[in-house]
Every structure is written in structure tokens, then in C-alpha cells.
Design an enzyme around this catalytic site. Structure first.
Site, PDB file in Angstrom:
ATOM      1  N   ASP A   1      16.098 -16.861   2.476  1.00  0.00           N
ATOM      2  CA  ASP A   1      16.224 -15.813   3.485  1.00  0.00           C
ATOM      3  C   ASP A   1      17.370 -14.866   3.222  1.00  0.00           C
ATOM      4  O   ASP A   1      18.441 -15.252   2.773  1.00  0.00           O
ATOM      5  CB  ASP A   1      16.387 -16.450   4.870  1.00  0.00           C
ATOM      6  CG  ASP A   1      15.084 -17.061   5.358  1.00  0.00           C
ATOM      7  OD1 ASP A   1      14.084 -16.324   5.437  1.00  0.00           O
ATOM      8  OD2 ASP A   1      15.056 -18.270   5.623  1.00  0.00           O
TER       9      ASP A   1
ATOM     10  N   GLU B   1       4.668 -17.305  13.765  1.00  0.00           N
ATOM     11  CA  GLU B   1       5.417 -18.288  12.991  1.00  0.00           C
ATOM     12  C   GLU B   1       6.737 -18.533  13.699  1.00  0.00           C
ATOM     13  O   GLU B   1       7.543 -17.623  13.868  1.00  0.00           O
ATOM     14  CB  GLU B   1       5.658 -17.771  11.573  1.00  0.00           C
ATOM     15  CG  GLU B   1       4.382 -17.736  10.756  1.00  0.00           C
ATOM     16  CD  GLU B   1       4.533 -16.935   9.483  1.00  0.00           C
ATOM     17  OE1 GLU B   1       5.627 -16.953   8.898  1.00  0.00           O
ATOM     18  OE2 GLU B   1       3.559 -16.277   9.101  1.00  0.00           O
TER      19      GLU B   1
END
Lengths: 258, 395
Positions: free
Chosen positions: A58, A47
Site C-alpha cells: 500500500d 472490499e
């Protein structure tokens, strides 16, 4: 339809290791070397993170790698330029992961066309809602033979999991526990009820577990409950160590798998 | 209503809920329940009683005679600065804390810029006996110290946001991350008309009490419900949304939204989103957003912590796009002059945010017979050290 993600799951149904890294980190031109080195070390799927200034889902590690990548000059056009010839060198499945706004500014259709052109297999945009995807973008993704990967969490109701499963292909990204990325609350893989509940639903797509997978133990546990697991923050921390990119990757992957 | 949110959570092309799946269950729970809960008689009874006896509503609509003479028109100040805790923010936090209780949540999180929303949230959490965590940019913690002290006094935990420009945007990011990590017991009280649907609509409805009162107060004072102008400052835009709400479908009332120009719109140090922004996604909403060509969010700047935000709520983006509202912008310097003017003409020290609205009075083209309502959204206590410094009143 020659999609490398589908092929991967057909050929290797268990114990898949997927690795996330932020494009442009640690250095702007590390993207291709990192991909090739990960493949060399036996990683199954990669990814490639497209950095965003405000990565809401995140934790600190990817916030930081994103900030550095942006400072280094990473942009979507730059990333496509780097990936232009990647398919001459590797056939590993590649997924682009990022937030919607930079993709929107680039143009969703243009983005999908370019992704297909360089040989991308799937896209993850955590803040693109399912309903909007189905209404506005699904046809574009399918035309370009791109798997649109969606996340599910322990709180996602069964009906919605089925809806997500019906609109996607490739795999279902099972967020291990309610958290931002890189959480080390230790609960990453104890949530076996949730994994097994999803497992029993016999979805058409395979599931991979991500968020909080950071070492040999958590990876092995995740693989007991799904087709494989995704490692992001822990890998980014490893990339930030002293040593060359190649050394850091080799040491890290060995610590997970061998 | 022409400017109401549609069933998908959009105002025209702006709005929606662009959130990661981790937030979906919480936002969806709220979306399905907020209107139903707000319409319950028991909820309304509790809310109205608190607004009256605890917040101190209705707030006065004050005819500012000397200010009117100076600007050669008729200026009324909607005195939101006289609310408990000193700003309009508490209209929303009282409503949302009752919402959180109805939904069975007992841990409250919030973001704050100037600290007024943080104080208003800490206040209602103390009142209801709920745990309260407020995220605040490190820069804002420094420039709005009195409000940090108040939050601590009220028992809230103030967590510094240390990413980005360490201001309101970053505090909002941190609050959203907290919510992702605590999906079961936590309710996020957003302080402005921003964020994923249904927040912009819900916060607008809680703030709409401002224009609801304006209407009958103006009728009492002038014989007419409708002013010629309503002027309000816009960061995210909650006080403006509340002041505009009941006039949105009355086109003869001109709505003026005033943004912070910072050092000037072309200086690179500004927060004037309507001039500098373009369509994008921030904090779960499709709206106007200051960003680079590559879609990275630009760090805004304003002397006013409450206006120092790179977006506007989706309702305001729609009002701008459809030209229903007039957008003005005011520099730091102009806002400071307006502070001094109101203080010395009327004996009212306004917040830096509200001063931006006051500073636009000469821009709107009001005639001598016109009626202008300025929403005085907050008082200036929190800005005193900036004022003493800038006006050289120290020592």
C-alpha cells in the site's frame, strides 16, 4: 452455492464499481454506516480492509488510514463483531482484504468460519502465496463458501495467470500497473495491451481492474477493458474530507458515475 | 546439511516467500537463478578477486590476549571490522551487486539500519557505476550521521523512511514498496538474512566466507578447526549466519546468538525477538516476530540501529526453535560497557552491534581451556558521537 459475487457477475456483467475502505477509518464505528451508504449510492461490491501495521503493498493513503484505524482500536474480532448483523441490512457482496499475519494470529480456519457466519463472500490476502494457499488453505476456504481472490499484474506470465484462474472463483483482481496502491503516476489505465491480453485468454473468472483508479475518466477507461474497477485510495481521501460520511460518499460516487 | 534451506525455501517451519503478486516475477527470477549464477566459475573468480583485493579478505583472526585474561578463557576476534567500509556487510553487497549485473539490472535499492549496509551498497554501486537508492529510517539517519555522509559522498540517494518507528523495519517496508513500483530494472540488495526466499539463503552463502576463514585460521593458530563457542550479535542476523554457517552441522561447536535487550526485555523497550516474539510473517518471511495479540508488528527498541528490528531471519528462528543455537540478550548499558572494555584492553573500538556479542562473554560459561570466537562484525566509527556522549568524553 449461493455466493453473492457470482450472482453479481451473472446479473450485471459490465461496469461494476467496487469500493475499498479501511475498517475503523475515519472512526472506529464507521464500518457499517459506510457499507450501507455505499450500497445506497449504487456501488456493486465492497472490499472491507483489515488494517495492518506494515502494509507492504500500500501507498501513503492506505498506510495512513490503516494507522488511524489501528489507533482507533480496530481488530479482526472487533470487525466481526461490527459485521455480525450486516446481512439483516444488505445483500451487497462483501470481500475482506488484509495481510496474512493478523489472520494467521486469529487462526485461518477460525477466520474463515467466522467470515462465513457473518456473511462474507470473498477474501483477499495479497501476501498469501498461491502455492501455500493451494497446499494449506484452499479446502478451508471452499468449505466456507469463500472466494479467494488473487491479484495479477502486467508482469504475471500467462501460465501463472491460468494457474491462478484455475484455483480461484469470484474474480481476478487485475493490478493496473506495477505499483503500490494509490499510485497516481497517470499510467493506471493506459496499459490496454495487458488488459486486452488477459481479456483474450478467456479466463473462467471475470476480471476487475484496481490500483490507480481514482476518477470518472480512469473508471470509465478501466470498464472498457474489464468487467469493472476497484477504487480504494481515492475513496479514502474522500472520506477524510470535511462533511459527514454520508455526504462524502454521495459526492464521491456521483463524481465517478453520474 | 541438516540446517540448510529446503526446496520450498523453508528452515524447518520458518522461511518461505510471503509476498504480494507484484513481487513474484522478480523473486522468482532470483530463486531460479541464484544458485546457478553463484556456481559459475566466472562469477566465483570475479567475486573472490574482489573479496581479496577490494574488500581486504581474509580478515584476521586475532587472539585477544588481555580480553582473554579478563574473561579467563581464550578469545579470538574475527576482525570483520577491518573489511573495506568497516563491517561484514560488504561481503554480501559485493556478491549481490554481481548477481544484479548478471540479471541485467542497473538500478539498485537497499534498506539500512546502522547505515553499514547502506554504505556497503553505495560503495559497490560506485564501483560498478550503478544507480543507488538507500532507504533509512529517519531516527537512524540522525543517530548514524557519519554513514549518511559516506553514502552521499559515494553518490547514493538516501531516502528517509518516515512511517512507524522510523527505523530498520520501516526502511525495509519502503525498499519493498520501491521494488513493487519498479519491477523491471531494479534489483533489491537486502542487507540481512531476512526477506522472502531465496534472500535468507543467498545472503547466508555470501556471508559464509566468515566461518570458512575461521576454520583454517583456527587450525593454523590452535591446531583445531572447531572452537568451543562462536558468538555473534543478531538483528536480522547476517553476521551470525556467516559466522555459524560452516559449524551448523558440528554440534560440539556451541553457537551463541546475542540479541539486543534495549532497556531490558521486560521494559517494553527491547528488540529481543527470541524472548518477545512468536511465529508470524514479516517482510515476506515466516519467522519469529515481535507482535501484538492481534498480529500487528510491535515497534522494537535498541540503542544499536543495526539490531533495532522486530524479527530475526528464518534460519535463526529455526536455530532457536531447534535449540541448535543459544540465545542471549544484552541491554544498552551492558553493550556500552563492552565497548569501553574492548577499547581500553585491546585498542579496538567496536560497533554498538558487535559490542552486544562481546558483552555476552561472561554469560556463556566458557572454561579456561576453551576457545571462543567472537565475530567482531563492525567498527565503532559510526557510533563515536554516542560513545563520547555516554562516556562523558566531550569537551
Amino acid at each position: 452455492m449461493d455466493n453473492r459475487i457470482k450472482k453479481l457477475f451473472a446479473q450485471k456483467p459490465q461496469g461494476l464499481l467496487s469500493v475499498y475502505f479501511t475498517a475503523g477509518y475515519p472512526s472506529l464505528e464507521d464500518t457499517v454506516p459506510i457499507i450501507l451508504e455505499l450500497e445506497k449510492n449504487g456501488v456493486d461490491l465492497i472490499e472491507v480492509g483489515m488494517p495492518f501495521s506494515d502494509p507492504l503493498a500500500d501507498g501513503p493513503t492506505i498506510q495512513q488510514s490503516s494507522g488511524i484505524a489501528l489507533k482507533n482500536g480496530m481488530t479482526i474480532p472487533k470487525l466481526f463483531e461490527q459485521l455480525q448483523e450486516i446481512r439483516k441490512h444488505t445483500q451487497i457482496p462483501l470481500v475482506l482484504m488484509g495481510y496474512l499475519n493478523p489472520v494467521m494470529q486469529y487462526g485461518v480456519e477460525r477466520f474463515c468460519q467466522k467470515a462465513r457466519e457473518v456473511g462474507i463472500d470473498g477474501i483477499i490476502l495479497p501476501d498469501l502465496p498461491l502455492a501455500d494457499y493451494v497446499r494449506e488453505y484452499k479446502a478451508i476456504f471452499e468449505q466456507n463458501n469463500l472466494s479467494k481472490i488473487f491479484l495479477i499484474t502486467p508482469q504475471t506470465p500467462e501460465q501463472r495467470i491460468r494457474e491462478i484462474d484455475s484455483h480461484t472463483n469470484g474474480f481476478v483482481y487485475m493490478v493496473s500497473s506495477a505499483s503500490t496502491t494509490g499510485s497516481t503516476n497517470g499510467q493506471a489505465v493506459v496499459n490496454t495491451d495487458y488488459f486486452d491480453r488477459v481479456g483474450k485468454m478467456t479466463l473462467k473468472n471475470p476480471g476487475i481492474i484496481g490500483f490507480g483508479i481514482h476518477n470518472r475518466d480512469t473508471f470509465a477507461q478501466a470498464c472498457n477493458h474489464a468487467k469493472g474497477a476497484i477504487i480504494g485510495s481515492a475513496f479514502i481521501k474522500a472520506l477524510g474530507q470535511e462533511g459527514t460520511v454520508a455526504e462524502n460518499i454521495q459526492n464521491f460516487i456521483q463524481s465517478i458515475r453520474n | 546439511m541438516k540446517y540448510a534451506v529446503d526446496e520450498n525455501g523453508f528452515y524447518g517451519k520458518f522461511g518461505g516467500a510471503y509476498i504480494p503478486e507484484m513481487l513474484y516475477p522478480n523473486v522468482e527470477e532470483l530463486r531460479q537463478n541464484y544458485l546457478k549464477i553463484m556456481q559459475e566459475p566466472a562469477f566465483q573468480e570475479e567475486l573472490q578477486l574482489l573479496l581479496k583485493d577490494y574488500v581486504g579478505r581474509p580478515t584476521p583472526l586475532y587472539y585477544a590476549k588481555r580480553l582473554s585474561e579478563k574473561h579467563n578463557t581464550n578469545i579470538y576476534l574475527k576482525r570483520e571490522d577491518l573489511n573495506h567500509t568497516g563491517a561484514h556487510k560488504i561481503n554480501n553487497t559485493v556478491g549481490q551487486v554481481l548477481m544484479a549485473k548478471r540479471l541485467g539490472k542497473h538500478r539498485i535499492i537497499a534498506e539500512t539500519g546502522a547505515g553499514q549496509h547502506g554504505v556497503a551498497t553505495a560503495t559497490v554501486c560506485a564501483l560498478m557505476g550503478l544507480e543507488c537508492i538507500v532507504y533509512m529510517g529517519e531516527v537512524d539517519i540522525e543517530r548514524q550521521a557519519p554513514n549518511v555522509a559516506r553514502m552521499k559522498m559515494l553518490g547514493a540517494t538516501v531516502v528517509p523512511a518516515i512511517s512507524g518507528s522510523r527505523t530498520l523495519k520501516d526502511a525495509t517496508n519502503e525498499a519493498i514498496r520501491d521494488w513493487i513500483n519498479n519491477p523491471e530494472d531494479t534489483y533489491y540488495i537486502i542487507g540481512s538474512v531476512v526477506g522472502p526466499h531465496p534472500y535468507p539463503d543467498m545472503v547466508t552463502r555470501f556471508q559464509a566466507v566468515i566461518s570458512e576463514e575461521m576454520k583454517w585460521q583456527l587450525k593454523e593458530k590452535t591446531g583445531r578447526e572447531n572452537p568451543d563457542f562462536v558468538v555473534a550479535c543478531v538483528g536480522g542476523g547476517s553476521n551470525a549466519a556467516g559466522a555459524f554457517y560452516h559449524y551448523l552441522d558440528t554440534p560440539e561447536v556451541k553457537l551463541v546468538a546475542v540479541e539486543a535487550a534495549g532497556m531490558g526485555v521486560d521494559s517494553g523497550e527491547s528488540a529481543a525477538t527470541s524472548v518477545l516474539g512468536k511465529e508470524g510473517i514479516i517482510h515476506g518471511s515466516r519467522t519469529l516476530l515481535m507482535q501484538t495479540e492481534d498480529g500487528q508488528v510491535t515497534e522494537p527498541y535498541s540503542i544499536s540501529a543495526g539490531l533495532d528490528y522486530p524479527g530475526v531471519g528464518p534460519l535463526h528462528a529455526h536455530l532457536f526453535d531447534s535449540k541448535r543455537a543459544i540465545f542471549e540478550n544484552i541491554t544498552d548499558e551492558e553493550a556500552l560497557q563492552a565497548v569501553l572494555e574492548l577499547t581500553r584492553l585491546e585498542g579496538i573500538i567496536p560497533a554498538l552491534e558487535s559490542a552486544h556479542a562481546l558483552a555476552a562473554l561472561d554469560r556463556i560459561g566458557a572454561k579456561p581451556d576453551d576457545v571462543v570466537v567472537v565475530n567482531l562484525s563492525g567498527r565503532g566509527d559510526k557510533d563515536l558521537s554516542t560513545y563520547l556522549d555516554r562516556f562523558q568524553l566531550n569537551g
